[in-house]
Design a protein around this motif. Structure first.
Motif, mmCIF file in Angstrom:
data_model
loop_
_atom_site.group_PDB
_atom_site.id
_atom_site.type_symbol
_atom_site.label_atom_id
_atom_site.label_comp_id
_atom_site.label_asym_id
_atom_site.label_seq_id
_atom_site.Cartn_x
_atom_site.Cartn_y
_atom_site.Cartn_z
ATOM 1 N N LEU A 69 0.837 -1.197 0.000
ATOM 2 C CA LEU A 69 0.000 0.000 0.000
ATOM 3 C C LEU A 69 0.871 1.245 0.000
ATOM 4 O O LEU A 69 0.619 2.215 -0.722
ATOM 5 C CB LEU A 69 -0.914 -0.031 1.225
ATOM 6 N N ALA A 70 1.931 1.234 0.813
ATOM 7 C CA ALA A 70 2.841 2.374 0.885
ATOM 8 C C ALA A 70 3.529 2.625 -0.446
ATOM 9 O O ALA A 70 3.801 3.773 -0.808
ATOM 10 C CB ALA A 70 3.884 2.145 1.980
ATOM 11 N N VAL A 71 3.820 1.556 -1.198
ATOM 12 C CA VAL A 71 4.489 1.716 -2.499
ATOM 13 C C VAL A 71 3.652 2.594 -3.425
ATOM 14 O O VAL A 71 4.186 3.450 -4.153
ATOM 15 C CB VAL A 71 4.739 0.335 -3.140
ATOM 16 N N GLY A 72 2.348 2.411 -3.406
ATOM 17 C CA GLY A 72 1.486 3.234 -4.235
ATOM 18 C C GLY A 72 1.541 4.693 -3.851
ATOM 19 O O GLY A 72 1.518 5.587 -4.708
ATOM 20 N N TYR A 73 1.658 4.962 -2.550
ATOM 21 C CA TYR A 73 1.754 6.345 -2.101
ATOM 22 C C TYR A 73 3.119 6.945 -2.422
ATOM 23 O O TYR A 73 3.222 8.134 -2.738
ATOM 24 C CB TYR A 73 1.480 6.430 -0.596
ATOM 25 N N VAL A 74 4.183 6.134 -2.348
ATOM 26 C CA VAL A 74 5.519 6.631 -2.665
ATOM 27 C C VAL A 74 5.605 7.082 -4.116
ATOM 28 O O VAL A 74 6.289 8.060 -4.446
ATOM 29 C CB VAL A 74 6.578 5.549 -2.367
ATOM 30 N N SER A 75 4.911 6.388 -5.002
ATOM 31 C CA SER A 75 4.970 6.729 -6.422
ATOM 32 C C SER A 75 4.071 7.896 -6.799
ATOM 33 O O SER A 75 4.147 8.404 -7.927
ATOM 34 C CB SER A 75 4.601 5.497 -7.272
ATOM 35 N N ARG A 76 3.241 8.364 -5.892
ATOM 36 C CA ARG A 76 2.341 9.468 -6.211
ATOM 37 C C ARG A 76 3.074 10.773 -6.531
ATOM 38 O O ARG A 76 2.685 11.484 -7.468
ATOM 39 C CB ARG A 76 1.324 9.661 -5.076
ATOM 40 N N PRO A 77 4.135 11.156 -5.790
ATOM 41 C CA PRO A 77 4.857 12.378 -6.175
ATOM 42 C C PRO A 77 5.444 12.309 -7.583
ATOM 43 O O PRO A 77 5.544 13.343 -8.263
ATOM 44 C CB PRO A 77 5.959 12.493 -5.111
ATOM 45 N N LEU A 78 5.841 11.117 -8.033
ATOM 46 C CA LEU A 78 6.332 10.979 -9.410
ATOM 47 C C LEU A 78 5.224 11.342 -10.400
ATOM 48 O O LEU A 78 5.460 12.051 -11.387
ATOM 49 C CB LEU A 78 6.825 9.559 -9.651
ATOM 50 N N GLY A 79 4.020 10.861 -10.135
ATOM 51 C CA GLY A 79 2.892 11.226 -10.986
ATOM 52 C C GLY A 79 2.610 12.718 -10.950
ATOM 53 O O GLY A 79 2.281 13.327 -11.967
ATOM 54 N N ALA A 80 2.765 13.323 -9.754
ATOM 55 C CA ALA A 80 2.568 14.768 -9.634
ATOM 56 C C ALA A 80 3.575 15.532 -10.479
ATOM 57 O O ALA A 80 3.232 16.529 -11.141
ATOM 58 C CB ALA A 80 2.670 15.184 -8.170
ATOM 59 N N LEU A 81 4.832 15.088 -10.465
ATOM 60 C CA LEU A 81 5.874 15.760 -11.242
ATOM 61 C C LEU A 81 5.643 15.612 -12.740
ATOM 62 O O LEU A 81 5.695 16.603 -13.491
ATOM 63 C CB LEU A 81 7.252 15.194 -10.869
ATOM 64 N N VAL A 82 5.400 14.389 -13.180
ATOM 65 C CA VAL A 82 5.261 14.133 -14.615
ATOM 66 C C VAL A 82 4.005 14.808 -15.168
ATOM 67 O O VAL A 82 4.056 15.601 -16.124
ATOM 68 C CB VAL A 82 5.234 12.618 -14.896
ATOM 69 N N PHE A 83 2.850 14.499 -14.576
ATOM 70 C CA PHE A 83 1.605 15.041 -15.104
ATOM 71 C C PHE A 83 1.449 16.518 -14.765
ATOM 72 O O PHE A 83 0.781 17.257 -15.505
ATOM 73 C CB PHE A 83 0.425 14.227 -14.583
ATOM 74 N N GLY A 84 2.064 16.955 -13.651
ATOM 75 C CA GLY A 84 2.035 18.374 -13.348
ATOM 76 C C GLY A 84 2.767 19.180 -14.401
ATOM 77 O O GLY A 84 2.295 20.228 -14.851
ATOM 78 N N HIS A 85 3.942 18.696 -14.814
ATOM 79 C CA HIS A 85 4.721 19.398 -15.834
ATOM 80 C C HIS A 85 3.933 19.517 -17.145
ATOM 81 O O HIS A 85 3.781 20.619 -17.704
ATOM 82 C CB HIS A 85 6.031 18.657 -16.086
ATOM 83 N N PHE A 86 3.433 18.397 -17.624
ATOM 84 C CA PHE A 86 2.720 18.428 -18.900
ATOM 85 C C PHE A 86 1.346 19.085 -18.768
ATOM 86 O O PHE A 86 0.841 19.680 -19.727
ATOM 87 C CB PHE A 86 2.600 17.010 -19.472
ATOM 88 N N GLY A 87 0.745 19.005 -17.581
ATOM 89 C CA GLY A 87 -0.522 19.696 -17.373
ATOM 90 C C GLY A 87 -0.371 21.201 -17.404
ATOM 91 O O GLY A 87 -1.261 21.919 -17.868
ATOM 92 N N ASP A 88 0.771 21.713 -16.900
ATOM 93 C CA ASP A 88 1.035 23.148 -16.957
ATOM 94 C C ASP A 88 1.471 23.597 -18.339
ATOM 95 O O ASP A 88 1.316 24.775 -18.693
ATOM 96 C CB ASP A 88 2.116 23.525 -15.930
#
Length: 460
Positions: A69-88
């Motif tokens: 379960l923790a692994v899924g939460y650890v990978s969330r900031p990676l999603g924030a960085l990747v999709f945040g960059h392209f979303g902006d």
């Protein structure tokens, strides 16, 4: 210029029909995403320990399952960085569609996984890989859905608008618990053999519904305006992450300010479920309580989001953190009673009075801390970094504290109060962005001097 005016009119906040469409798409899409993500949370607490870590003791299997379960939460900031960059850079809408498809595929594949009895150690490895994909997806999902609601809504309704997007989370929780609860009524051997898989496979149909709603909405008007201004100026544009990191105060304070939000949610959800079952409640009863708790949470989100438009975001979030500190000890006593009515009361109070005010205004509160050109990156990264610690590791910390005290509640109470106080201090230190540039990036008209307008700071 006429084309520009037409493009701005297409999704401006005054277009009520378009706003309703955006809010529906944000709510439904988030519900589907979080159904998938939180279905895993529920299954990891109640099912996966036996199926994927069966060679361990029951306690060790639960801890190992919560670790995935923790692994899924650890990978969330990676999603924030990747999709945040392209979303902006590219837009909010396309990122929301991408994250929804990623989540649906990974969740469906979890429903098809072999167990450890069938393929040995390969089973938990595949489970972890798919959980990482889920984490990356939901890491990009939250920011996009929240910003679409925030940037389409008029300024005085943004707390309410983003709370509807956030309400997709507990709606997904209720759907996930209801689906697992329904199939848990099967004979236990059939449920653990194949019944648990059906809720995961249903994700494919739910994703289709989410895509249908999201494909119908227009792009964020504030993003389109900012993109046009950037193209007309011709000035080089710094990476959104750099824009956030060169003024790190909002990001750092957002991280600490949201730790209580995710810690108390973990206390109620993944840890609370396991604790209640260990103290005598049956699987169906726990899942039924979680469904009702999720509905109470939806109400708490929406009421708190609307209240933040009137009383301020920080006031409402602080109320939730203080309430969490006060209610943690009674919550532990009630869910440890082994009695369904007391356990239900505990979940309803914590979801409605603590988790609701903590999450409801958060989307608008974070969005108001960043400029349009870096808002997806900044808001997502602050939110997901806090989720990694508070959501991913808090259940392991809580289980460890419970074990260290031989089942006593003292250390858990101290931990909850400590995190709550830390978040309140960080929230108090967060400053609303003020001035013409900040108001313009938020889509707030700046009245001219001859109109008698004054530039008052926007509430945070």
């Amino acid at each position: 210029m006429s084309a520009t005016r037409k493009e701005n009119r297409h999704g401006r906040p005054s277009n009520r029909r378009e706003l309703r469409r955006v809010l529906l798409a944000s709510y439904v899409g988030s519900a589907v995403e979080y159904y998938d993500f939180l279905l895993y949370v529920t299954a990891s607490s109640l099912v996966f320990g036996k199926l994927f870590f069966g060679d361990l003791s029951p306690t060790a299997g639960t801890i190992a399952s919560l670790a995935t379960l923790a692994v899924g939460y650890v990978s969330r900031p990676l999603g924030a960085l990747v999709f945040g960059h392209f979303g902006d850079r590219l837009g909010r809408k396309s990122m929301l569609i991408t994250t929804l498809v990623m989540m649906g595929v990974s969740t469906t594949l979890i429903g098809l996984l072999p167990t450890s009895d069938q393929v040995g150690a390969l089973a938990p490895v595949l489970l972890i890989v798919l959980r990482v994909v889920q984490g990356v997806s939901v890491g990009g999902e939250w920011g996009g859905a929240s910003l679409m609601a925030f940037e389409h809504a008029p300024p005085h309704r943004r707390g309410f608008a983003t709370s509807l997007s956030a309400a997709g989370g507990p709606t997904g929780t209720a759907l996930a618990a209801g689906a697992l609860g329904l199939f848990s009524l099967m004979p236990e051997d059939q449920f653990f053999s194949w019944g648990w898989r059906i809720p995961f496979l249903l994700s494919a149909a739910l994703v289709g519904i989410g895509l249908w709603t999201r494909l119908k909405v227009s792009e964020s008007p504030l993003f389109l305006q900012q993109k046009l201004e950037r193209e007309e100026s011709g000035a080089p544009q710094a990476a959104p992450l750099w824009e956030v990191l060169r003024r790190p105060r909002p990001l750092v304070l957002a991280f600490f300010g949201l730790l209580a939000t995710f810690t108390f949610y973990s206390l109620v959800s993944s840890f609370g479920l396991t604790y209640a079952r260990d103290h005598g409640l049956g699987l169906s009863a726990i899942l039924g309580i979680q469904v009702l708790g999720g509905l109470a949470c939806v109400a708490g989100y929406v009421v708190s989001g609307a209240a933040s438009d009137r009383f301020g975001r920080r006031t409402v979030i602080t109320f939730g953190a203080v309430a969490g500190c006060l209610f943690t000890y009674p919550f532990m006593l009630l869910i440890g009673s082994g009695e369904a009515p007391k356990t239900m009361l505990a979940f309803l109070v914590m979801f409605g009075v603590v988790v609701g005010p903590l999450f409801g205004p958060t989307g608008a509160f974070l969005s108001e801390q960043f400029d349009t050109g870096s808002r997806y990156t900044g808001a997502s990264l602050g939110y997901q970094a806090a989720s990694t610690i508070g959501g991913g590791f808090a259940p392991l910390i809580l289980v460890s504290l419970l074990t260290a005290q031989d089942g006593g509640h003292g250390l858990i109470l101290l931990f909850a109060i400590g995190v709550g106080v830390l978040s309140v201090v960080a929230l108090a230190a967060m400053r609303p962005r003020t001035g013409p540039a900040a108001r313009q990036s938020a889509g707030v008209p700046i009245p001219s001097a001859d109109e008698g307008g004054s530039q008052q700071p926007e509430k945070a």
